[in-house]
Design a protein around this motif. Structure first.
Motif, short mmCIF file in Angstrom:
data_model
loop_
_atom_site.label_atom_id
_atom_site.label_comp_id
_atom_site.label_asym_id
_atom_site.label_seq_id
_atom_site.Cartn_x
_atom_site.Cartn_y
_atom_site.Cartn_z
N VAL A 35 -2.29 -15.51 12.21
CA VAL A 35 -1.81 -14.28 11.56
C VAL A 35 -3.01 -13.42 11.16
CG1 VAL A 35 -0.56 -13.36 9.57
CG2 VAL A 35 0.25 -15.44 10.68
N SER A 36 -2.93 -12.13 11.48
CA SER A 36 -3.99 -11.20 11.12
C SER A 36 -4.10 -11.09 9.60
CB SER A 36 -3.69 -9.82 11.72
OG SER A 36 -4.50 -8.84 11.12
N LYS A 37 -5.31 -11.20 9.10
CA LYS A 37 -5.53 -11.08 7.65
C LYS A 37 -5.20 -9.67 7.17
CE LYS A 37 -6.92 -15.20 8.14
NZ LYS A 37 -5.96 -15.85 8.99
N TRP A 38 -5.42 -8.66 8.03
CA TRP A 38 -5.06 -7.29 7.68
C TRP A 38 -3.56 -7.14 7.56
CZ3 TRP A 38 -8.40 -4.39 5.50
CH2 TRP A 38 -9.74 -4.49 5.82
N THR A 39 -2.80 -7.81 8.42
CA THR A 39 -1.33 -7.76 8.33
C THR A 39 -0.87 -8.36 7.02
OG1 THR A 39 -1.12 -7.88 10.73
CG2 THR A 39 0.82 -8.48 9.43
N VAL A 40 -1.46 -9.50 6.65
CA VAL A 40 -1.10 -10.14 5.38
C VAL A 40 -1.45 -9.22 4.22
CG1 VAL A 40 -1.60 -12.09 3.84
CG2 VAL A 40 -1.40 -12.47 6.30
N PHE A 41 -2.65 -8.63 4.26
CA PHE A 41 -3.08 -7.76 3.17
C PHE A 41 -2.16 -6.56 3.02
CE2 PHE A 41 -5.38 -3.95 1.85
CZ PHE A 41 -5.78 -4.32 0.58
N PHE A 42 -1.90 -5.85 4.13
CA PHE A 42 -1.09 -4.64 4.04
C PHE A 42 0.37 -4.94 3.69
CE2 PHE A 42 -4.57 -2.73 6.64
CZ PHE A 42 -4.98 -1.81 5.68
N ALA A 43 0.92 -6.03 4.21
CA ALA A 43 2.30 -6.39 3.88
C ALA A 43 2.43 -6.77 2.40
CB ALA A 43 2.78 -7.53 4.77
N ALA A 44 1.48 -7.56 1.90
CA ALA A 44 1.52 -7.96 0.49
C ALA A 44 1.30 -6.75 -0.42
CB ALA A 44 0.47 -9.04 0.22
N ALA A 45 0.37 -5.89 -0.04
CA ALA A 45 0.10 -4.69 -0.85
C ALA A 45 1.33 -3.77 -0.87
CB ALA A 45 -1.11 -3.94 -0.30
N ALA A 46 1.97 -3.60 0.29
CA ALA A 46 3.17 -2.75 0.35
C ALA A 46 4.28 -3.33 -0.51
CB ALA A 46 3.63 -2.60 1.80
N ALA A 47 4.46 -4.65 -0.48
CA ALA A 47 5.50 -5.29 -1.29
C ALA A 47 5.22 -5.08 -2.78
CB ALA A 47 5.57 -6.78 -0.96
N LEU A 48 3.97 -5.22 -3.19
CA LEU A 48 3.63 -5.02 -4.60
C LEU A 48 3.82 -3.56 -5.01
CD1 LEU A 48 0.50 -7.33 -4.92
CD2 LEU A 48 2.73 -7.66 -5.99
N ILE A 49 3.51 -2.64 -4.11
CA ILE A 49 3.70 -1.22 -4.41
C ILE A 49 5.19 -0.92 -4.61
CG2 ILE A 49 3.58 1.10 -3.42
CD1 ILE A 49 0.86 0.22 -2.21
N VAL A 50 6.03 -1.44 -3.71
CA VAL A 50 7.47 -1.19 -3.83
C VAL A 50 8.02 -1.83 -5.11
CG1 VAL A 50 9.72 -1.66 -2.77
CG2 VAL A 50 7.82 -0.88 -1.35
N ALA A 51 7.61 -3.06 -5.40
CA ALA A 51 8.08 -3.73 -6.62
C ALA A 51 7.64 -2.96 -7.87
CB ALA A 51 7.56 -5.17 -6.67
N THR A 52 6.42 -2.45 -7.85
CA THR A 52 5.91 -1.68 -8.97
C THR A 52 6.67 -0.36 -9.11
OG1 THR A 52 3.73 -2.67 -8.76
CG2 THR A 52 3.85 -0.61 -9.97
N ALA A 53 6.95 0.28 -7.98
CA ALA A 53 7.71 1.54 -8.01
C ALA A 53 9.09 1.33 -8.62
CB ALA A 53 7.83 2.12 -6.60
N ILE A 54 9.73 0.22 -8.27
CA ILE A 54 11.03 -0.10 -8.86
C ILE A 54 10.90 -0.27 -10.37
CG2 ILE A 54 12.85 -1.86 -8.99
CD1 ILE A 54 12.38 -2.30 -5.94
N GLY A 55 9.85 -0.96 -10.81
CA GLY A 55 9.63 -1.13 -12.25
C GLY A 55 9.40 0.18 -12.97
N VAL A 56 8.61 1.06 -12.35
CA VAL A 56 8.34 2.37 -12.97
C VAL A 56 9.62 3.20 -13.03
CG1 VAL A 56 7.12 4.57 -12.65
CG2 VAL A 56 5.90 2.41 -12.34
N LEU A 57 10.38 3.22 -11.96
CA LEU A 57 11.64 3.97 -11.95
C LEU A 57 12.64 3.42 -12.97
CD1 LEU A 57 12.12 4.56 -8.12
CD2 LEU A 57 11.60 6.27 -9.86
N ALA A 58 12.77 2.10 -13.01
CA ALA A 58 13.69 1.49 -13.97
C ALA A 58 13.26 1.79 -15.41
CB ALA A 58 13.77 -0.02 -13.74
#
Length: 90
Positions: A35-58
Motif C-alpha cells: 500500500v502506498s504510504k501517500w494513499t494512507v496519509f491522504f485517506a487518513a487526513a481526509a477522514a480526519l478533516i471530514v470528522a472534524t468538519a462534522i464536529g464543527v458543524l454540530a
C-alpha cells in the motif's frame, strides 16, 4: 486568526489523537508494503478533516440553541460518564 486559540486547539486535538485507535489503524495500513504510504496519509487526513468538519458543524448548530456554558457541562459530563464506564468495564 487568533494564534493562541489555534495553538490550544491544535495541542488538545494532537494529544487526544496520539495513540488512539485512529493512529493505530493508520499505522497498520502503513505497515502493509503493498500500500502506498501517500494513499494512507491522504485517506487518513481526509477522514480526519471530514470528522472534524462534522464536529464543527454540530457544535455551531448546537450553540445556536443551547447556551455555551450548558454545552460545556454536557461535554464534561459525557467525558466523565465515558471514563466511569471505561473503568467499570476494565
Amino acid at each position: 486568526m487568533d494564534l493562541k486559540i489555534f495553538a490550544t486547539i491544535f495541542a488538545t486535538v494532537f494529544i487526544a489523537e496520539l495513540g488512539d485507535k485512529t493512529q493505530l489503524s493508520t499505522m497498520l495500513f502503513a505497515a502493509d508494503k503493498d500500500v502506498s504510504k501517500w494513499t494512507v496519509f491522504f485517506a487518513a487526513a481526509a477522514a480526519l478533516i471530514v470528522a472534524t468538519a462534522i464536529g464543527v458543524l454540530a457544535g455551531s448548530l448546537l450553540s445556536e440553541y443551547i447556551n455555551e456554558k450548558i454545552l460545556n457541562y454536557i461535554a464534561g459530563a459525557g467525558f466523565i460518564i465515558i471514563g466511569c464506564y471505561t473503568l467499570y468495564t476494565a
